[in-house]
Design an enzyme around this catalytic site. Structure first.
Site, PDB file in Angstrom:
ATOM      1  CE  LYS A 154      -3.680  -1.733   2.499  1.00 29.73           C
ATOM      2  NZ  LYS A 154      -4.957  -2.246   3.789  1.00 29.73           N
ATOM      3  CB  ILE A 155       3.833   2.404   2.086  1.00 29.64           C
ATOM      4  CG1 ILE A 155       2.971   1.971   3.316  1.00 29.64           C
ATOM      5  CG2 ILE A 155       4.974   4.291   2.189  1.00 29.64           C
ATOM      6  CD1 ILE A 155       3.882   1.821   4.095  1.00 29.64           C
ATOM      7  CG  ASP A 174       6.590  -6.716  -4.233  1.00 27.71           C
ATOM      8  OD1 ASP A 174       5.757  -7.359  -4.163  1.00 27.71           O
ATOM      9  OD2 ASP A 174       6.086  -5.913  -3.051  1.00 27.71           O
ATOM     10  N   PRO A 203       9.136  -5.011   3.172  1.00 24.97           N
ATOM     11  CG  PRO A 203       7.836  -6.992   4.105  1.00 24.97           C
ATOM     12  CD  PRO A 203       8.586  -5.980   2.789  1.00 24.97           C
ATOM     13  CB  THR A 229       9.625   5.840   4.753  1.00 23.18           C
ATOM     14  OG1 THR A 229      10.040   5.023   3.245  1.00 23.18           O
ATOM     15  CG2 THR A 229      11.006   6.670   4.669  1.00 23.18           C
ATOM     16  CB  SER A 230      10.815   0.145   4.543  1.00 18.62           C
ATOM     17  OG  SER A 230      10.191  -0.933   4.979  1.00 18.62           O
ATOM     18  NE  ARG A 231      10.099  -3.000  10.684  1.00 14.84           N
ATOM     19  CZ  ARG A 231       9.310  -1.872  10.302  1.00 14.84           C
ATOM     20  NH1 ARG A 231       9.015  -0.614  10.540  1.00 14.84           N
ATOM     21  NH2 ARG A 231       7.568  -1.909  11.531  1.00 14.84           N
ATOM     22  CG  ASP A 255      11.430   7.696   9.368  1.00 10.87           C
ATOM     23  OD1 ASP A 255      11.144   8.900   9.938  1.00 10.87           O
ATOM     24  OD2 ASP A 255      10.379   7.320   8.897  1.00 10.87           O
ATOM     25  CD  GLU A 260      14.506   2.335  14.005  1.00 12.82           C
ATOM     26  OE1 GLU A 260      13.289   2.321  14.507  1.00 12.82           O
ATOM     27  OE2 GLU A 260      14.753   2.436  12.931  1.00 12.82           O
ATOM     28  CG  HIS A 292      11.013   4.252  13.343  1.00 11.45           C
ATOM     29  ND1 HIS A 292      11.371   3.023  13.044  1.00 11.45           N
ATOM     30  CD2 HIS A 292       9.554   4.450  12.900  1.00 11.45           C
ATOM     31  CE1 HIS A 292      10.582   2.127  12.590  1.00 11.45           C
ATOM     32  NE2 HIS A 292       9.829   3.053  12.138  1.00 11.45           N
TER      33      HIS A 292
END
Length: 344
Positions: A154-155, A174, A203, A229-231, A255, A260, A292
């Protein structure tokens, strides 16, 4: 009224949970500390647990929670790589918030890109000192550039739409392409070779761990910009740092960061950061690090609270657990839920 332990609490967390908890018949016991094997004992006498992305939900933590008759753990986030699902299976049901605001995260990814490209962070510091020189602040047009998007959930799909709005050419990778999306999918190596900018929206799995590494960076264009901005662990931070130092990577907007968990969401402004890689990344003029916060919009916080509380209600009311994930889900990508739509 059910009493729920709420870990890693910050003031912004409480706003919507406090507004909605009476509607669901819950009372929260807030803890500022993270959930781990040392703090799990604080759940004694409570009915459930709400945890966050950097809590350590390993085998020992799960064992302690289970011994205290905790049977539900609600993650107020989408990611779940911090959970030992094999240890939890058969003991504790784990639910999550699969989507809270894809727009919030996708918009933050674009904000990082715009900041890096147009040197907004540097211009802000200059003008605060009444320095209005624009030397060294040259950016480039996003129009016509090739954006490589890794992960089109979705993102990722919202981010694709934003990029198209800027007139960018978008390619994506993907392993499970979105059907009828109109997105041009390519193999990962081709994406690395063709992209002017790469944005990560995948992910964290065994397959995506350090997907950005020394070898993949070598395939990329000189001066490529990386957005994450994911992991954090999608990127090998040391390889990223080296590539920024030698100029292979032209900029990075982060992010998230792979180490972290003991740093982000906390105030270390009066301390010395012991993570040398992070400290050096932050010192680079072409790196922007945010803590984050991509999810942090009022709409997202409301959606997180509503979904988390609904997940808890479903459990205590004996209903299907719509957003449950378990060992079978994590291992095989799907789970044939058993009695009353639950994993076990």
């Amino acid at each position: 009224m059910k009493n729920i332990a709420f870990f890693d609490t910050k003031p912004y967390d409480r706003i919507w949970f406090d507004r909605l908890k009476d509607k669901y018949g819950f009372e929260f016991k807030y803890f500022e500390s993270k959930l781990n094997s040392d703090t799990a004992v604080m759940c004694a006498g409570l009915d459930g647990v709400v945890a966050f992305v950097n809590d350590v939900i390993d085998e020992k933590t799960i064992s302690i929670l289970s011994d205290q008759d905790i049977r539900i753990l609600a993650l107020r986030c989408a990611g779940y790589n911090n959970v030992d699902f094999k240890a939890a299976y058969g003991k504790i049901h784990v639910v999550r918030v699969p989507a809270y605001s894809p727009h919030a995260v996708a918009e933050h990814a674009m904000a990082l890109l715009l900041t890096l490209n147009r040197k907004i962070h540097r211009a802000y510091i200059r003008t605060r000192d009444f320095n209005f020189s624009i030397n060294g602040l040259t950016g480039f047009d996003l129009f016509g550039k090739t954006m490589g998007v890794v992960g089109t959930g979705k993102i990722g799909r919202v981010f694709v739409d934003i990029c198209k709005g800027f007139g960018m050419k978008v390619i994506a990778y993907d392993p499970f392409p979105a059907k009828d999306s109109g997105i041009e999918y390519v193999e990962l190596e081709e994406l690395f070779r063709r992209s002017d900018i790469i944005s990560l929206h995948a992910p964290l799995t065994k397959e995506t761990y350090h997907i950005i590494n020394q070898d993949s960076i070598a395939l990329m264009k000189d001066g490529v910009i990386i957005i994450n901005t994911s992991r954090g662990a999608l990127i090998d931070s040391e390889a990223l740092l080296e590539a920024i130092k030698n100029g292979k990577i032209g900029g990075a907007g982060l992010d998230v960061y792979e180490e972290e968990s003991d740093i982000f969401f906390e105030d270390y402004s009066n301390a010395i950061i012991q993570d040398d890689v992070l400290a050096r990344l932050i010192s680079m003029p072409n790196v922007v690090v945010t803590s984050h916060q991509a999810f942090l919009t009022d709409e997202a916080l409301k959606n997180i609270a509503e979904t988390t509380l609904e997940n808890l209600r479903q459990f205590f009311d004996g209903e299907d657990l719509t957003n449950e994930i378990c060992y079978q889900c994590a291992k095989y990508g799907s789970c044939e839920k058993q009695g009353k739509g639950r994993c076990f």
